[in-house]
Scaffold this motif. Sequence first.
Motif, PDB file in Angstrom:
ATOM      1  N   HIS A  37      -2.393  -9.528 -16.463  1.00  0.00           N
ATOM      2  CA  HIS A  37      -2.001  -8.178 -16.037  1.00  0.00           C
ATOM      3  C   HIS A  37      -2.719  -7.858 -14.736  1.00  0.00           C
ATOM      4  N   TYR A  38      -1.944  -7.684 -13.679  1.00  0.00           N
ATOM      5  CA  TYR A  38      -2.498  -7.456 -12.349  1.00  0.00           C
ATOM      6  C   TYR A  38      -2.375  -6.006 -11.919  1.00  0.00           C
ATOM      7  N   GLN A  39      -3.354  -5.581 -11.121  1.00  0.00           N
ATOM      8  CA  GLN A  39      -3.284  -4.356 -10.341  1.00  0.00           C
ATOM      9  C   GLN A  39      -3.453  -4.802  -8.885  1.00  0.00           C
ATOM     10  N   HIS A  40      -2.358  -5.281  -8.347  1.00  0.00           N
ATOM     11  CA  HIS A  40      -2.316  -5.899  -7.019  1.00  0.00           C
ATOM     12  C   HIS A  40      -2.366  -4.802  -5.948  1.00  0.00           C
ATOM     13  N   ARG A  41      -3.325  -4.889  -5.041  1.00  0.00           N
ATOM     14  CA  ARG A  41      -3.462  -3.908  -3.963  1.00  0.00           C
ATOM     15  C   ARG A  41      -2.854  -4.467  -2.681  1.00  0.00           C
ATOM     16  N   ALA A  42      -1.617  -4.087  -2.414  1.00  0.00           N
ATOM     17  CA  ALA A  42      -0.985  -4.407  -1.144  1.00  0.00           C
ATOM     18  C   ALA A  42      -1.327  -3.272  -0.180  1.00  0.00           C
ATOM     19  N   GLU A  43      -1.052  -3.457   1.100  1.00  0.00           N
ATOM     20  CA  GLU A  43      -1.339  -2.421   2.078  1.00  0.00           C
ATOM     21  C   GLU A  43      -0.153  -2.253   3.005  1.00  0.00           C
ATOM     22  N   ILE A  44       0.105  -1.009   3.364  1.00  0.00           N
ATOM     23  CA  ILE A  44       1.118  -0.698   4.361  1.00  0.00           C
ATOM     24  C   ILE A  44       0.380  -0.146   5.575  1.00  0.00           C
ATOM     25  N   ALA A  92       5.128  10.813   4.422  1.00  0.00           N
ATOM     26  CA  ALA A  92       5.941  11.484   3.403  1.00  0.00           C
ATOM     27  C   ALA A  92       7.149  10.630   3.031  1.00  0.00           C
ATOM     28  N   SER A  93       7.749   9.951   4.017  1.00  0.00           N
ATOM     29  CA  SER A  93       8.916   9.105   3.713  1.00  0.00           C
ATOM     30  C   SER A  93       8.512   7.884   2.893  1.00  0.00           C
ATOM     31  N   ILE A  94       7.323   7.341   3.144  1.00  0.00           N
ATOM     32  CA  ILE A  94       6.826   6.227   2.333  1.00  0.00           C
ATOM     33  C   ILE A  94       6.637   6.686   0.893  1.00  0.00           C
ATOM     34  N   GLY A  95       6.018   7.855   0.722  1.00  0.00           N
ATOM     35  CA  GLY A  95       5.815   8.406  -0.617  1.00  0.00           C
ATOM     36  C   GLY A  95       7.120   8.634  -1.352  1.00  0.00           C
ATOM     37  N   ALA A  96       8.118   9.155  -0.635  1.00  0.00           N
ATOM     38  CA  ALA A  96       9.427   9.396  -1.259  1.00  0.00           C
ATOM     39  C   ALA A  96      10.106   8.084  -1.641  1.00  0.00           C
ATOM     40  N   ALA A  97       9.988   7.072  -0.794  1.00  0.00           N
ATOM     41  CA  ALA A  97      10.601   5.764  -1.097  1.00  0.00           C
ATOM     42  C   ALA A  97       9.960   5.147  -2.335  1.00  0.00           C
ATOM     43  N   ILE A  98       8.650   5.241  -2.443  1.00  0.00           N
ATOM     44  CA  ILE A  98       7.961   4.680  -3.608  1.00  0.00           C
ATOM     45  C   ILE A  98       8.281   5.479  -4.861  1.00  0.00           C
ATOM     46  N   ALA A  99       8.284   6.801  -4.750  1.00  0.00           N
ATOM     47  CA  ALA A  99       8.583   7.650  -5.912  1.00  0.00           C
ATOM     48  C   ALA A  99      10.036   7.483  -6.372  1.00  0.00           C
ATOM     49  N   ALA A 143      -3.869   7.748  -0.806  1.00  0.00           N
ATOM     50  CA  ALA A 143      -3.861   8.546   0.413  1.00  0.00           C
ATOM     51  C   ALA A 143      -4.322   7.716   1.616  1.00  0.00           C
ATOM     52  N   PRO A 144      -3.670   7.920   2.760  1.00  0.00           N
ATOM     53  CA  PRO A 144      -4.086   7.210   3.970  1.00  0.00           C
ATOM     54  C   PRO A 144      -5.335   7.852   4.568  1.00  0.00           C
ATOM     55  N   GLN A 145      -6.038   7.091   5.367  1.00  0.00           N
ATOM     56  CA  GLN A 145      -7.159   7.604   6.154  1.00  0.00           C
ATOM     57  C   GLN A 145      -6.811   7.357   7.619  1.00  0.00           C
ATOM     58  N   PRO A 146      -6.091   8.311   8.231  1.00  0.00           N
ATOM     59  CA  PRO A 146      -5.598   8.088   9.594  1.00  0.00           C
ATOM     60  C   PRO A 146      -6.709   8.074  10.641  1.00  0.00           C
ATOM     61  N   VAL A 147      -6.458   7.307  11.685  1.00  0.00           N
ATOM     62  CA  VAL A 147      -7.344   7.257  12.843  1.00  0.00           C
ATOM     63  C   VAL A 147      -6.483   7.312  14.099  1.00  0.00           C
ATOM     64  N   ASP A 148      -7.045   7.928  15.149  1.00  0.00           N
ATOM     65  CA  ASP A 148      -6.387   7.929  16.457  1.00  0.00           C
ATOM     66  C   ASP A 148      -6.975   6.792  17.270  1.00  0.00           C
ATOM     67  N   LEU A 149      -6.108   5.976  17.842  1.00  0.00           N
ATOM     68  CA  LEU A 149      -6.544   4.816  18.622  1.00  0.00           C
ATOM     69  C   LEU A 149      -6.103   4.988  20.071  1.00  0.00           C
ATOM     70  N   MET A 161      -4.065   2.541   7.136  1.00  0.00           N
ATOM     71  CA  MET A 161      -3.693   1.592   6.091  1.00  0.00           C
ATOM     72  C   MET A 161      -3.460   2.413   4.835  1.00  0.00           C
ATOM     73  N   ILE A 162      -2.314   2.243   4.228  1.00  0.00           N
ATOM     74  CA  ILE A 162      -1.977   2.962   3.007  1.00  0.00           C
ATOM     75  C   ILE A 162      -1.989   1.946   1.863  1.00  0.00           C
ATOM     76  N   PRO A 163      -3.001   2.001   1.001  1.00  0.00           N
ATOM     77  CA  PRO A 163      -3.028   1.076  -0.136  1.00  0.00           C
ATOM     78  C   PRO A 163      -1.905   1.413  -1.127  1.00  0.00           C
ATOM     79  N   VAL A 164      -1.275   0.374  -1.630  1.00  0.00           N
ATOM     80  CA  VAL A 164      -0.232   0.523  -2.645  1.00  0.00           C
ATOM     81  C   VAL A 164      -0.617  -0.396  -3.804  1.00  0.00           C
ATOM     82  N   VAL A 165      -0.787   0.185  -4.990  1.00  0.00           N
ATOM     83  CA  VAL A 165      -1.184  -0.586  -6.162  1.00  0.00           C
ATOM     84  C   VAL A 165       0.066  -0.938  -6.957  1.00  0.00           C
ATOM     85  N   LEU A 166       0.260  -2.237  -7.154  1.00  0.00           N
ATOM     86  CA  LEU A 166       1.410  -2.768  -7.889  1.00  0.00           C
ATOM     87  C   LEU A 166       0.915  -3.259  -9.243  1.00  0.00           C
TER      88      LEU A 166
END
Length: 139
Positions: A59-66, A84-91, A107-113, A125-130
């Motif tokens: 049983h995995y809790q795979h942490r992918a990242e977007i 918000a669109s990523i959240g809606a697509a996942i939901a 939740a993302p932790q945004p940075v300005d580059l 980077m938005i972590p997504v747990v599968l």
Amino acid sequence: MPTTRETILAALHAQLSMLPATVLRGEVLPERVPAAGLLILRDGDPGEPETTLSPLIYHYQHRAEIEAVVQGAGRDTAFDALCASIGAAIAGDRTLGGLCDWIEAEAPQPVDLPIEGAAALKAAMIPVVLHYSTADPLG
């Protein structure tokens, strides 16, 4: 035949590809960011699985990242809309058509580059747990 892990990651990539942003998988950040934004799916880490016996199941809790990136003058608003669109697509399908037990984004932790000679990037980077199970850690 692809592994369970690859099948799930490919399904997540396909689900994200329905968004207006350009969606890549495992690529390097290109020189130009499209106006609608850029998403790069990173395979991430499946982690250490929990197991059950008889039958043996992992049983995995795979942490992918977007990796989400926007550029331009309205980058704060564009970044918020992209997240918000990523959240809606996942939901919209938290099991990827039954391929996994559950998907949840963190939740993302945004940075300005700052970019010399160009508009700054806003990225996170938005972590997504599968959550999924498989009978073979390599299969």
